[in-house]
Design a protein around this motif. Structure first.
Motif, PDB file in Angstrom:
ATOM      1  N   UNK A  37       0.803  -1.226   0.000  1.00 17.05           N
ATOM      2  CA  UNK A  37       0.000   0.000   0.000  1.00 17.05           C
ATOM      3  C   UNK A  37       0.837   1.277   0.000  1.00 17.05           C
ATOM      4  N   UNK A  38       2.149   1.167   0.335  1.00 22.42           N
ATOM      5  CA  UNK A  38       3.009   2.343   0.332  1.00 22.42           C
ATOM      6  C   UNK A  38       3.026   3.012  -1.044  1.00 22.42           C
ATOM      7  N   UNK A  39       2.766   2.219  -2.064  1.00 22.99           N
ATOM      8  CA  UNK A  39       2.710   2.755  -3.422  1.00 22.99           C
ATOM      9  C   UNK A  39       1.545   3.705  -3.647  1.00 22.99           C
ATOM     10  N   UNK A  40       0.624   3.773  -2.687  1.00 24.93           N
ATOM     11  CA  UNK A  40      -0.535   4.669  -2.807  1.00 24.93           C
ATOM     12  C   UNK A  40      -0.218   6.089  -2.342  1.00 24.93           C
ATOM     13  N   UNK A  41       0.907   6.275  -1.679  1.00 26.62           N
ATOM     14  CA  UNK A  41       1.271   7.613  -1.186  1.00 26.62           C
ATOM     15  C   UNK A  41       1.794   8.450  -2.350  1.00 26.62           C
ATOM     16  N   UNK A  42       0.879   8.922  -3.146  1.00 26.86           N
ATOM     17  CA  UNK A  42       1.227   9.558  -4.424  1.00 26.86           C
ATOM     18  C   UNK A  42       2.001  10.858  -4.289  1.00 26.86           C
ATOM     19  N   UNK A  43       1.984  11.478  -3.106  1.00 29.34           N
ATOM     20  CA  UNK A  43       2.712  12.741  -2.914  1.00 29.34           C
ATOM     21  C   UNK A  43       4.148  12.525  -2.449  1.00 29.34           C
ATOM     22  N   UNK A  44       4.486  11.280  -2.136  1.00 31.07           N
ATOM     23  CA  UNK A  44       5.793  10.987  -1.557  1.00 31.07           C
ATOM     24  C   UNK A  44       6.940  11.367  -2.496  1.00 31.07           C
ATOM     25  N   UNK A  45       7.900  12.134  -1.964  1.00 32.53           N
ATOM     26  CA  UNK A  45       9.080  12.523  -2.756  1.00 32.53           C
ATOM     27  C   UNK A  45      10.357  11.879  -2.207  1.00 32.53           C
ATOM     28  N   UNK A  46      10.341  11.519  -0.895  1.00 34.83           N
ATOM     29  CA  UNK A  46      11.520  10.893  -0.285  1.00 34.83           C
ATOM     30  C   UNK A  46      11.103   9.709   0.575  1.00 34.83           C
ATOM     31  N   UNK A  47      11.761   8.572   0.368  1.00 37.61           N
ATOM     32  CA  UNK A  47      11.512   7.379   1.177  1.00 37.61           C
ATOM     33  C   UNK A  47      12.859   6.854   1.675  1.00 37.61           C
ATOM     34  N   UNK A  48      13.054   6.939   2.990  1.00 38.64           N
ATOM     35  CA  UNK A  48      14.297   6.488   3.609  1.00 38.64           C
ATOM     36  C   UNK A  48      14.018   5.245   4.443  1.00 38.64           C
ATOM     37  N   UNK A  49      14.629   4.127   4.082  1.00 43.39           N
ATOM     38  CA  UNK A  49      14.453   2.899   4.858  1.00 43.39           C
ATOM     39  C   UNK A  49      15.783   2.137   4.918  1.00 43.39           C
ATOM     40  N   UNK A  50      16.845   2.843   5.258  1.00 40.21           N
ATOM     41  CA  UNK A  50      18.186   2.257   5.360  1.00 40.21           C
ATOM     42  C   UNK A  50      18.334   1.522   6.700  1.00 40.21           C
ATOM     43  N   UNK A  51      19.318   0.622   6.747  1.00 42.61           N
ATOM     44  CA  UNK A  51      19.640  -0.113   7.984  1.00 42.61           C
ATOM     45  C   UNK A  51      18.434  -0.825   8.584  1.00 42.61           C
ATOM     46  N   UNK A  52      17.803  -1.647   7.780  1.00 44.44           N
ATOM     47  CA  UNK A  52      16.718  -2.512   8.226  1.00 44.44           C
ATOM     48  C   UNK A  52      16.984  -3.908   7.654  1.00 44.44           C
ATOM     49  N   UNK A  53      16.310  -4.941   8.138  1.00 42.67           N
ATOM     50  CA  UNK A  53      16.497  -6.279   7.547  1.00 42.67           C
ATOM     51  C   UNK A  53      15.503  -6.579   6.424  1.00 42.67           C
ATOM     52  N   UNK A  54      15.286  -5.603   5.546  1.00 41.36           N
ATOM     53  CA  UNK A  54      14.338  -5.762   4.431  1.00 41.36           C
ATOM     54  C   UNK A  54      14.945  -6.650   3.346  1.00 41.36           C
ATOM     55  N   UNK A  55      14.157  -7.569   2.847  1.00 39.21           N
ATOM     56  CA  UNK A  55      14.636  -8.518   1.830  1.00 39.21           C
ATOM     57  C   UNK A  55      14.192  -8.118   0.429  1.00 39.21           C
ATOM     58  N   UNK A  56      12.959  -7.614   0.302  1.00 39.32           N
ATOM     59  CA  UNK A  56      12.402  -7.296  -1.028  1.00 39.32           C
ATOM     60  C   UNK A  56      11.882  -5.864  -1.108  1.00 39.32           C
ATOM     61  N   UNK A  57      11.977  -5.297  -2.288  1.00 38.39           N
ATOM     62  CA  UNK A  57      11.339  -4.009  -2.592  1.00 38.39           C
ATOM     63  C   UNK A  57      10.070  -4.332  -3.382  1.00 38.39           C
ATOM     64  N   UNK A  58       8.892  -3.955  -2.899  1.00 38.01           N
ATOM     65  CA  UNK A  58       7.663  -4.303  -3.620  1.00 38.01           C
ATOM     66  C   UNK A  58       7.523  -3.566  -4.950  1.00 38.01           C
ATOM     67  N   UNK A  59       6.923  -4.233  -5.924  1.00 40.64           N
ATOM     68  CA  UNK A  59       6.683  -3.614  -7.238  1.00 40.64           C
ATOM     69  C   UNK A  59       5.863  -2.344  -7.123  1.00 40.64           C
ATOM     70  N   UNK A  60       5.005  -2.293  -6.097  1.00 43.80           N
ATOM     71  CA  UNK A  60       4.099  -1.161  -5.941  1.00 43.80           C
ATOM     72  C   UNK A  60       4.827   0.178  -5.798  1.00 43.80           C
ATOM     73  N   UNK A  61       6.072   0.147  -5.373  1.00 49.57           N
ATOM     74  CA  UNK A  61       6.817   1.403  -5.231  1.00 49.57           C
ATOM     75  C   UNK A  61       7.003   2.093  -6.580  1.00 49.57           C
TER      76      UNK A  61
END
Length: 557
Positions: free
Chosen positions: A103-127
């Motif tokens: 659902x993060x892909x719905x934030x249509x106004x987003x200009x900056x997304x910072x998610x460094x230093x986490x144990x994330x494995x995948x980036x969703x297509x929705x981005x």
């Protein structure tokens, strides 16, 4: 106390109808529910706390444009944040988030997304739906691949994916026509996609510490590139096509397996930094002398046997590092590098230092450790700006080690003569690095106090020389006093001195009737270790000048 402070700030924001709420670093364990009073908030700072979860009600802050949640132990992002339709900046770095919701892909106004230093494995297509996104920062996660959907981010300017487990860069990323900064350093990438050459606005390309074996010729088409970092790979050669990067200012190819530098590299007229250390390079082409804007040239840990005289044309060069090579001599022409600050030539086979090195008037660091130098030219001794001179591991001046021990254990300062040139040079070698340490040693010797005023505020105490500084041979504890700044000024102006026979303070007639009058006849507090006490001959010389100035002052009156 931290919660009380948070509530106080929330009430202030609510009462004054403010749009920014800063709750950074308050050791909060949860998001204070009182925040719902601030429906008008645009910026909410919750970073550097101990928050474990984000409450659903946060999604009601419909005016929010900036949300800072970095450096917390948060594990999940609630669906309710998808309601923040005005959100422009979302900071989720330094948490324990394992996945990014679709659902993060719905934030249509987003200009900056910072998610460094986490144990994330995948980036969703929705981005890929974030059409206004300009910055995407997913460094230091556990991502193994990049979805091609990211190629739809037509406004993206900065893409940071360093410190992951990515093995290849998809061709589709070549569609990011507005991309300016691309960072894939510290991954497992084995090759550079030819498609990257289509990134017509790319200025910074970072691919260091991967497993890349070659640089495609197509990289030379990145006409807007300013910085290229390919250090720490397995590259064996530099393609001549890199010489087409006319706007390049920084090139780092250190820690590779490169054997030669192409002549064409001399065409990089805007290059400021060139890093080629830790390779297998055997020679430096004369054409590098054409790099008129070059300021840093690093070629340490190679197999270079000589320094071409053409390098003397690098009029803007500030740092030249060539340690751990097989160089046998320093060309006289290097003396023309008037802006050089650092010259590192340690661990080579150099046998002599040319007098011309003394012309390097701005040189601060000269490292000639572990060579075969047998003598030091007098020109080195008079280099006024030289702060660090390292000649250890050379057969120069056989008594150097003996002198070092004497200077360090007993001190070496002769206020009367210091006439032996050989001895002066020896002393300066050992003491060359003494200036930055001089104040610190004086403060230690005098227990952090001014020996005249007893001031113990270290930031107000300066290192004063009894005999004015004339090179590092006067930079010795017995020629120094840690004086309060104003006393230092008076001491240097000889308006105040120390009687060498009694160690009493004496003041000039100009200070009589001033706030300094009570210093007269005060005894100088000596250091506990009398070996570091003021040199009597030095005090005598200072006192003589003081008396002479006092007499002149009286005659003028």
């Amino acid at each position: 106390m931290s919660r009380e402070e948070a509530v106080r700030r929330i009430e202030q924001v609510a009462d004054e109808n403010l749009t920014k709420l800063n709750l950074l670093g308050l050791q909060l364990q949860e998001v204070p529910p009182e925040i719902v009073k601030c429906m008008h908030l645009k910026s909410l700072y919750l970073g550097d706390n101990q928050i474990t979860s984000i409450p659903e009600w946060l999604g009601q802050l419909s005016s929010l444009t900036e949300l800072y949640l970095y450096n917390n132990p948060i594990t999940t992002i609630p669906d309710a944040l998808g309601q923040l339709s005005n959100l422009k900046c979302l900071y989720l770095g330094d948490n324990q988030i394992t996945s990014i919701p679709e659902w993060l892909g719905q934030l249509s106004s987003l200009t900056e997304l910072h998610s460094y230093n986490n144990p994330i494995i995948n980036i969703p297509d929705a981005l890929g739906q974030l059409s206004n996104l300009k910055l995407l920062f997913f460094g230091n996660n556990q991502i193994t691949s990049i979805p091609e959907a990211l190629s739809q981010l037509s406004n993206l300017k900065h893409l940071y994916l360093s410190g992951n487990q990515i093995t290849f860069i998809p061709e589709a990323l070549s569609q990011l026509s507005n991309l300016e900064h691309l960072d894939f350093s510290n991954n497992q990438i084995t090759s550079i996609s030819e498609g990257l050459s289509q990134l017509s606005n790319l200025e910074h390309l970072h691919l260091s510490n991967n497993q890349i074996t070659s640089i495609p010729e197509a990289v030379g088409q990145l006409s807007t590139l300013i910085w290229l970092n390919l250090s720490g790979n397995q590259i064996t050669s530099i393609p001549e096509a890199l010489s087409q990067l006319s706007n390049l200012k920084g090139l780092d190819l250190s820690n590779n397996q490169i054997t030669s530098i192409p002549e064409a590299m001399g065409q990089l007229s805007n290059l400021i930094e060139l890093h080629l250390s830790n390779n297998q390079i055997t020679s430096i082409p004369e054409t590098l002398g054409q790099l008129s804007n070059l300021m840093w040239l690093y070629l340490g840990n190679n197999q270079i046997t000589s320094i071409p005289e053409a390098l003397s044309q690098l009029s803007n060069l500030k740092r030249l590092k060539l340690p751990n090579n097989q160089i046998t001599s320093i060309p006289e022409a290097l003396g023309q590098l008037s802006n050089l600050i650092w010259l590192y030539l340690s661990n080579n086979h150099i046998t002599s230092i040319p007098e011309a090195v003394g012309q390097l008037s701005n040189l601060k660091r000269l490292n000639l450790l572990n060579n075969q130098i047998t003598e030091i030219p007098e020109a080195i001794h008079i280099m006024k700006n030289l702060e660090r001179l390292d000649l250890r591991g050379n057969p120069v001046l056989p008594d150097l080690d003996t002198e070092r021990q004497k200077i360090e254990s007993e001190g070496y300062f002769d206020a009367e003569t210091l006439q032996d040139a050989r001895r002066r040079i020896t002393a300066s070698i050992v003491q060359r690095q003494g200036q930055p340490k001089f104040r610190r040693k004086l403060l230690t010797a005098y227990a952090g106090r001014c020996p005249i005023t007893d001031c113990d505020v270290e930031s107000a105490i300066e290192a004063a020389h009894i005999i004015p500084y004339q090179g590092t041979q006067t930079n010795h504890l017995t020629n120094g006093l840690p004086l309060r700044a104003d006393i230092h000024t008076l001491f240097d102006l000889h308006l105040l001195s120390i009687r060498p026979d009694t160690n009493e303070v004496v003041i000039a007639p100009e200070l009589v009737g001033t706030c300094y009058q009570n210093l007269a006849e005060r005894k100088l507090t000596l250091p506990q270790d009398l070996k570091t006490a003021p040199n009597q001959n030095a005090l005598s010389k200072h006192h003589e000048i003081f008396l002479s100035k006092c007499k002149k002052s009286q005659l003028q009156r």
